[in-house]
Design a protein around this motif. Structure first.
Motif, PDB file in Angstrom:
ATOM      1  N   THR A 270      -0.414   3.236  -3.574  1.00 24.03           N
ATOM      2  CA  THR A 270      -0.768   1.757  -3.446  1.00 24.03           C
ATOM      3  C   THR A 270      -1.972   1.493  -4.293  1.00 24.03           C
ATOM      4  OG1 THR A 270       0.096   1.670  -1.219  1.00 24.03           O
ATOM      5  CG2 THR A 270      -1.225   0.122  -1.773  1.00 24.03           C
ATOM      6  N   GLU A 271      -2.927   2.174  -4.222  1.00 24.17           N
ATOM      7  CA  GLU A 271      -4.312   2.172  -5.043  1.00 24.17           C
ATOM      8  C   GLU A 271      -4.030   2.410  -6.501  1.00 24.17           C
ATOM      9  OE1 GLU A 271      -8.184   2.019  -6.052  1.00 24.17           O
ATOM     10  OE2 GLU A 271      -7.390   1.535  -3.911  1.00 24.17           O
ATOM     11  N   LYS A 274      -2.515  -1.228  -7.413  1.00 22.71           N
ATOM     12  CA  LYS A 274      -3.402  -2.197  -7.333  1.00 22.71           C
ATOM     13  C   LYS A 274      -4.413  -2.411  -8.484  1.00 22.71           C
ATOM     14  CE  LYS A 274      -5.847  -2.547  -3.511  1.00 22.71           C
ATOM     15  NZ  LYS A 274      -6.510  -2.170  -2.141  1.00 22.71           N
ATOM     16  N   SER A 319      -1.797 -10.294   0.077  1.00 16.92           N
ATOM     17  CA  SER A 319      -2.134  -9.044  -0.662  1.00 16.92           C
ATOM     18  C   SER A 319      -2.624  -7.914   0.550  1.00 16.92           C
ATOM     19  CB  SER A 319      -3.178  -8.951  -1.488  1.00 16.92           C
ATOM     20  OG  SER A 319      -2.812  -9.898  -2.446  1.00 16.92           O
ATOM     21  N   THR A 320      -3.360  -8.143   1.556  1.00 17.48           N
ATOM     22  CA  THR A 320      -3.732  -7.594   2.707  1.00 17.48           C
ATOM     23  C   THR A 320      -2.763  -7.130   3.411  1.00 17.48           C
ATOM     24  OG1 THR A 320      -5.916  -8.397   2.346  1.00 17.48           O
ATOM     25  CG2 THR A 320      -5.309  -6.843   4.209  1.00 17.48           C
ATOM     26  N   THR A 323      -0.059  -4.733   1.581  1.00 17.30           N
ATOM     27  CA  THR A 323      -0.488  -3.435   1.554  1.00 17.30           C
ATOM     28  C   THR A 323      -0.525  -2.382   2.774  1.00 17.30           C
ATOM     29  OG1 THR A 323      -2.060  -4.039  -0.100  1.00 17.30           O
ATOM     30  CG2 THR A 323      -2.482  -1.878   0.798  1.00 17.30           C
ATOM     31  N   THR A 324      -0.681  -3.295   4.006  1.00 17.03           N
ATOM     32  CA  THR A 324      -0.652  -2.552   5.375  1.00 17.03           C
ATOM     33  C   THR A 324       0.973  -2.261   5.513  1.00 17.03           C
ATOM     34  OG1 THR A 324      -2.321  -3.913   6.095  1.00 17.03           O
ATOM     35  CG2 THR A 324      -0.624  -2.904   7.808  1.00 17.03           C
ATOM     36  N   SER A 326       2.933  -1.260   3.269  1.00 14.38           N
ATOM     37  CA  SER A 326       3.168  -0.059   2.309  1.00 14.38           C
ATOM     38  C   SER A 326       2.755   1.290   3.027  1.00 14.38           C
ATOM     39  CB  SER A 326       2.464  -0.117   1.241  1.00 14.38           C
ATOM     40  OG  SER A 326       2.432   0.816   0.394  1.00 14.38           O
ATOM     41  N   PRO A 333       5.133   1.115  -2.122  1.00 12.84           N
ATOM     42  CA  PRO A 333       3.932   0.830  -2.627  1.00 12.84           C
ATOM     43  C   PRO A 333       3.955  -0.193  -3.848  1.00 12.84           C
ATOM     44  CG  PRO A 333       3.865   3.132  -2.087  1.00 12.84           C
ATOM     45  CD  PRO A 333       5.360   2.403  -1.965  1.00 12.84           C
ATOM     46  N   SER A 336       4.927  -3.587  -2.493  1.00 14.60           N
ATOM     47  CA  SER A 336       3.904  -4.337  -1.504  1.00 14.60           C
ATOM     48  C   SER A 336       2.643  -4.821  -2.399  1.00 14.60           C
ATOM     49  CB  SER A 336       3.233  -3.160  -0.387  1.00 14.60           C
ATOM     50  OG  SER A 336       2.715  -2.297  -1.214  1.00 14.60           O
ATOM     51  N   VAL A 337       2.398  -4.090  -3.625  1.00 15.97           N
ATOM     52  CA  VAL A 337       1.189  -4.587  -4.372  1.00 15.97           C
ATOM     53  C   VAL A 337       1.418  -5.746  -5.300  1.00 15.97           C
ATOM     54  CG1 VAL A 337      -0.282  -3.786  -6.102  1.00 15.97           C
ATOM     55  CG2 VAL A 337      -0.008  -2.541  -4.166  1.00 15.97           C
TER      56      VAL A 337
END
Length: 357
Positions: A270-271, A274, A319-320, A323-324, A326, A333, A336-337
């Motif tokens: 996910t990171e 992002k 976005s938040t 991400t949760t 994911s 991931p 979700s991003v």
């Protein structure tokens, strides 16, 4: 590049940097007020506060707020240009709406490259220093214990440790399983596992079961040394540490953990996504802002800013939430991003088509 392009680029970048410097100054004042008691209690020097904390605080929050202030900045100065009939004057000279977008997207490109460099190479080491400062002087959050660790340390070999103490390099209730395909070939359990040196681990009070078809070979003993391709520090890497890795480090870690079958790799994926999606968001926010504010409307700049702030809040919220999803395994991931970007890109493209006509 014509004088008109330079005029718009100066307005874009000037408004953006002025607004984000202003909000960062306010954020520093509020943060300093909140943490002043902690600094005084621990007798933190002014040099540490400035260079170890706030010099790392600024790029982190600059990157966090960049998409928001790109959107607000473009709406602000473009609405003002529309209100002063500058947009009408530009288009009346024969400049197409598509050509008008060129300096906007060029500015967005400069900011996207800058934020990508910050997010992938500057902020990770800065975040590590900032978090270390907070852990030492503000609020301790590091831990010396890891629980329920499960890793594929080599193809077909699974290590499980119920609890592990970093201070003593010792784990309790461990199991080591070796598979060939889906067939379990050997299972070793131990009451205690301790790291000695050079990737060597010692098993205490162990029981080994080896399987050959319907036959089982049982072996028990007090201690046994074995070599495992893992070191104790790898047991303590959490999802929060993804932000402290540069792009090459994060990519290498993801590939390594995916090969091991680690359960926390989704947070790192996910990171990773992002860091690519956020710079692309600069173009999407620019497209949305220009199409919303380039036409003179009743209510002027205030109406455009109000709508812009609501849309930005929805983008951040979306976005938040995604991400949760994911992290909890509900959504991949990648999806979700990128889903918020895709949705707002569709909205921006629709508005662009209408405004251009």
């Amino acid at each position: 590049m014509k004088r008109l392009d330079l005029y718009i680029i100066r307005k874009f970048l000037g408004t953006f940097f002025f607004s984000i410097v202003l909000i960062l100054s306010i954020a520093i004042v509020f943060d300093l007020t909140e943490k002043l008691d902690n600094f005084y209690e621990h007798q933190v020097s002014l040099r540490e506060i400035i260079f170890d904390y706030y010099f790392n605080f600024i790029p982190y929050y600059f990157n966090m707020f960049s998409s928001l202030f790109i959107f607000i900045s473009v709406i602000f100065f473009t609405s003002k240009m529309a209100e002063n009939s500058e947009i009408i004057a530009i288009l009346s000279t024969g400049v197409s709406y598509q050509r008008l977008m060129f300096p906007y997207f060029l500015s967005a490109l400069l900011l996207a490259v800058f934020t990508f460099w910050l997010g992938g190479y500057v902020i990770p080491p800065a975040s590590g220093k900032m978090l270390a400062f907070q852990d030492k002087y503000v609020e301790s959050f590091s831990t010396e214990n890891a629980r329920n660790v499960q890793l594929e340390i080599s193809p077909g070999t699974i290590l499980y440790i119920e609890s592990f103490q970093e201070r003593t390099n010792t784990g309790y209730h461990a199991s080591l399983e070796h598979f060939e395909g889906k067939t379990l070939m050997q299972r070793i359990t131990a009451d205690r596992i301790r790291y000695t040196d050079d990737r060597t681990w010692q098993l205490s009070n162990y029981t080994s079961r080896s399987f050959d078809g319907m036959h089982e070979v049982l072996d028990k003993g007090a201690t046994m040394d074995t070599t495992l391709n893992i070191s104790p520090d790898e047991l303590f890497i959490t999802a929060e540490e993804a932000q402290q890795m540069t792009n090459p480090e994060l990519h290498a870690y993801i590939r390594k953990q995916e090969a091991r079958g680690a359960s926390n790799v989704k947070a790192f994926l996910t990171e990773w996504h992002k860091r690519w999606a956020s710079p692309i968001g600069a173009f999407i926010m620019t497209l949305l802002a220009v199409t919303m504010s380039s036409k003179k409307v009743r209510g002027g700049m205030g109406k455009n800013l109000g709508i812009g702030i609501v849309l930005t809040a929805l983008y951040i919220l979306f976005s938040t939430v995604s991400t949760t999803f994911s992290v909890n395994g509900v959504m991949s991931p990648f999806m979700s991003v990128w889903l918020p970007n895709l949705i707002f890109l569709a909205i921006g493209s629709f508005l662009y088509t209408r405004v251009r006509r």
